[in-house]
Design a protein around this motif. Structure first.
Motif, PDB file in Angstrom:
ATOM      1  N   ALA A 221       0.826  -1.194   0.000  1.00 16.48           N
ATOM      2  CA  ALA A 221       0.000   0.000   0.000  1.00 16.48           C
ATOM      3  C   ALA A 221       0.863   1.248   0.000  1.00 16.48           C
ATOM      4  O   ALA A 221       1.865   1.339   0.703  1.00 16.48           O
ATOM      5  N   THR A 222       0.465   2.233  -0.821  1.00 16.77           N
ATOM      6  CA  THR A 222       1.136   3.519  -0.831  1.00 16.77           C
ATOM      7  C   THR A 222       0.747   4.301   0.421  1.00 16.77           C
ATOM      8  O   THR A 222      -0.415   4.275   0.808  1.00 16.77           O
ATOM      9  N   PRO A 223       1.674   5.014   1.079  1.00 11.47           N
ATOM     10  CA  PRO A 223       1.306   5.807   2.256  1.00 11.47           C
ATOM     11  C   PRO A 223       0.196   6.798   1.926  1.00 11.47           C
ATOM     12  O   PRO A 223       0.408   7.764   1.196  1.00 11.47           O
ATOM     13  N   PHE A 224      -0.975   6.542   2.463  1.00 11.58           N
ATOM     14  CA  PHE A 224      -2.151   7.310   2.077  1.00 11.58           C
ATOM     15  C   PHE A 224      -2.062   8.751   2.577  1.00 11.58           C
ATOM     16  O   PHE A 224      -2.506   9.676   1.903  1.00 11.58           O
ATOM     17  N   ALA A 225      -1.521   8.948   3.753  1.00  6.96           N
ATOM     18  CA  ALA A 225      -1.492  10.287   4.333  1.00  6.96           C
ATOM     19  C   ALA A 225      -0.656  11.250   3.503  1.00  6.96           C
ATOM     20  O   ALA A 225      -0.890  12.451   3.518  1.00  6.96           O
ATOM     21  N   GLN A 226       0.356  10.747   2.770  1.00  4.35           N
ATOM     22  CA  GLN A 226       1.234  11.616   2.007  1.00  4.35           C
ATOM     23  C   GLN A 226       0.708  11.905   0.610  1.00  4.35           C
ATOM     24  O   GLN A 226       0.883  13.006   0.094  1.00  4.35           O
ATOM     25  N   THR A 227       0.087  10.931  -0.013  1.00  6.70           N
ATOM     26  CA  THR A 227      -0.315  11.080  -1.418  1.00  6.70           C
ATOM     27  C   THR A 227      -1.812  11.089  -1.628  1.00  6.70           C
ATOM     28  O   THR A 227      -2.263  11.342  -2.741  1.00  6.70           O
ATOM     29  N   ASN A 228      -2.607  10.801  -0.591  1.00  9.14           N
ATOM     30  CA  ASN A 228      -4.058  10.648  -0.741  1.00  9.14           C
ATOM     31  C   ASN A 228      -4.404   9.547  -1.730  1.00  9.14           C
ATOM     32  O   ASN A 228      -5.445   9.584  -2.377  1.00  9.14           O
ATOM     33  N   GLU A 229      -3.523   8.561  -1.870  1.00  5.50           N
ATOM     34  CA  GLU A 229      -3.760   7.417  -2.726  1.00  5.50           C
ATOM     35  C   GLU A 229      -3.252   6.163  -2.015  1.00  5.50           C
ATOM     36  O   GLU A 229      -2.275   6.210  -1.267  1.00  5.50           O
ATOM     37  N   GLY A 230      -3.917   5.053  -2.266  1.00  3.61           N
ATOM     38  CA  GLY A 230      -3.496   3.791  -1.686  1.00  3.61           C
ATOM     39  C   GLY A 230      -4.190   2.646  -2.393  1.00  3.61           C
ATOM     40  O   GLY A 230      -5.099   2.862  -3.209  1.00  3.61           O
ATOM     41  N   ALA A 231      -3.779   1.430  -2.108  1.00  7.27           N
ATOM     42  CA  ALA A 231      -4.338   0.283  -2.814  1.00  7.27           C
ATOM     43  C   ALA A 231      -4.322  -0.945  -1.921  1.00  7.27           C
ATOM     44  O   ALA A 231      -3.420  -1.125  -1.103  1.00  7.27           O
ATOM     45  N   LEU A 232      -5.362  -1.774  -2.086  1.00 12.78           N
ATOM     46  CA  LEU A 232      -5.402  -3.113  -1.521  1.00 12.78           C
ATOM     47  C   LEU A 232      -5.284  -4.095  -2.676  1.00 12.78           C
ATOM     48  O   LEU A 232      -5.979  -3.953  -3.694  1.00 12.78           O
ATOM     49  N   THR A 233      -4.420  -5.070  -2.546  1.00 11.06           N
ATOM     50  CA  THR A 233      -4.180  -6.004  -3.634  1.00 11.06           C
ATOM     51  C   THR A 233      -4.610  -7.408  -3.244  1.00 11.06           C
ATOM     52  O   THR A 233      -4.601  -7.779  -2.072  1.00 11.06           O
ATOM     53  N   LEU A 234      -4.976  -8.174  -4.249  1.00 10.40           N
ATOM     54  CA  LEU A 234      -5.358  -9.571  -4.065  1.00 10.40           C
ATOM     55  C   LEU A 234      -4.818 -10.363  -5.240  1.00 10.40           C
ATOM     56  O   LEU A 234      -5.116 -10.052  -6.401  1.00 10.40           O
TER      57      LEU A 234
END
Length: 381
Positions: A221-234
């Motif tokens: 996951a990308t650090p959400f607090a810094q970029t306002n973006e993130g991901a969950l992978t499966l």
């Protein structure tokens, strides 16, 4: 000085309203929640304690339990089933921080939702039969006053969802095995179709232990607090569904005979500069060597390989976009029985009607017309 007196009365009124809400809302909400959930599920639902802070709109409920499988007579609306000693579902604590914009917008807006130590227990009693069949049947039953269909996406806002220390226990009694998901942790920054108006404090994260094997998506996951973006992978690599076919419900109109599934998916969260959150599912799915039969075991269809590439699938906005769909080696088996019914009609939940036989009078008229035609065409003596 009149305005000071009015302001004083206003403050006193607000404080009195807060006091009444603080004292009256918890017992009223507890009674209504237990009553309505018990009626809807057909299982006894109990709540230990409810707290409500009207000045901050924070609601907390503890010791929430849904009774286990009925042990005696079937449940009725007037006498819900008490169930086994172990509950079907137990939640140690449920905390919701509501937003004042829920009242202003007339849509549910939750700034934060915390679910602590949820425990779910499910048992398979036989092939296609589970101890929650009665609950699922009540949920799937048609409502007396169905809501009007609306093509617009549902308006809601849920932010900062955190599920901690979840536990799922699946008791496969026919084969004497128990499967467990332990230490389930789930964090979602939002599940919303409305612009973000609150501070996002959690990052996308999913972790658990499946029968002792750990899984953790945090490293991806990308650090959400810094970029306002993130991901969950499966990622699923060539999963043979054979060992899990016995878990499919018996009510399905078809039977999966074999197949191998693969998936490479990423659920991406983003909050752009305009503040409108988006959740997009991308990736690919594939199913190889799949065969599907009808309920009697006769083949319906099969394929060698199916590949589906997702474009921008936005589940919260109810939007679907696919880049490509490829099917290789497809086979279809269509048959009609003596009554004129097609084997594929069961997929639609109805049987095709056989062709109607003509009435006796119609048959006699047709025979007479045919005889007259033969007589007219016969050569003379």
């Amino acid at each position: 000085m009149v305005w000071l007196k009015r302001a004083g009365w206003l403050v006193a009124g607000v404080l009195a309203l807060w006091l009444v809400a603080w004292l009256a809302v918890p017992p009223l909400l507890k009674w209504q929640a237990q009553t309505r959930l018990t009626e809807q599920l057909g299982r006894s639902v109990t709540i230990g304690e409810v707290k409500f802070e009207p000045w901050s709109l924070k609601l907390t409920a503890t010791d929430i339990a849904v009774a286990g499988r009925p042990t005696g007579a079937p449940a009725t609306d007037s006498a819900p089933a008490q169930g086994d000693a172990e509950p079907l579902l137990h939640i140690a604590r449920l905390h919701a921080n509501l937003s004042i914009s829920s009242v202003l917008r007339l849509v549910p807006v939750v700034q934060a939702l915390e679910i602590d130590a949820p425990q779910l227990r499910i048992a398979r009693l036989a092939d296609g039969r589970y101890d929650i069949d009665d609950v699922l049947a009540r949920i799937a039953a048609p409502q007396e006053t169905p809501a009007e269909e609306d093509d617009e996406p549902a308006q809601f806002a849920l932010y900062n969802l955190q599920l901690r220390d979840g536990h799922v226990r699946f008791d496969d009694r026919p084969v004497g095995q128990v499967h467990e998901v332990q230490a389930l942790q789930l964090s979602l920054p939002f599940a919303s179709s409305l612009p973000a108006e609150v501070e996002l404090e959690v990052e996308p994260h999913l972790s658990f232990r499946l029968n002792g094997t750990p899984f953790d998506s945090g490293a991806q996951a990308t650090p959400f607090a810094q970029t306002n973006e993130g991901a969950l992978t499966l990622t699923i690599a060539a999963l043979d569904v054979g060992p899990y076919l016995g878990y499919l419900p018996a009510s399905l109109p078809l039977r999966l005979a074999r197949g191998t599934l693969s998936a490479d998916l990423a659920l991406q969260f983003a909050v752009p500069a305009d503040g409108t959150p988006s959740a997009t599912l991308r990736g690919s799915l594939s199913a190889r060597d799949v065969a599907v039969n009808d309920t009697k075991g006769a083949p319906l269809f099969a394929w060698r390989e199916l590949q589906l590439a997702l474009g921008e699938v936005q589940p919260f906005a109810r939007r679907l976009a696919f880049e490509s769909l490829r099917i290789d080696g497809a086979q279809f088996h269509v048959a009609r029985d003596a009554a004129g019914r097609l084997n594929v009609s069961q997929l639609a939940g109805a049987e095709s009607a056989p062709a109607a036989k003509p009435a006796p009078a119609v048959r006699r008229a047709a025979c007479a017309a045919s005889a007259a035609a033969r007589g007219a065409s016969a050569p003379g003596p």
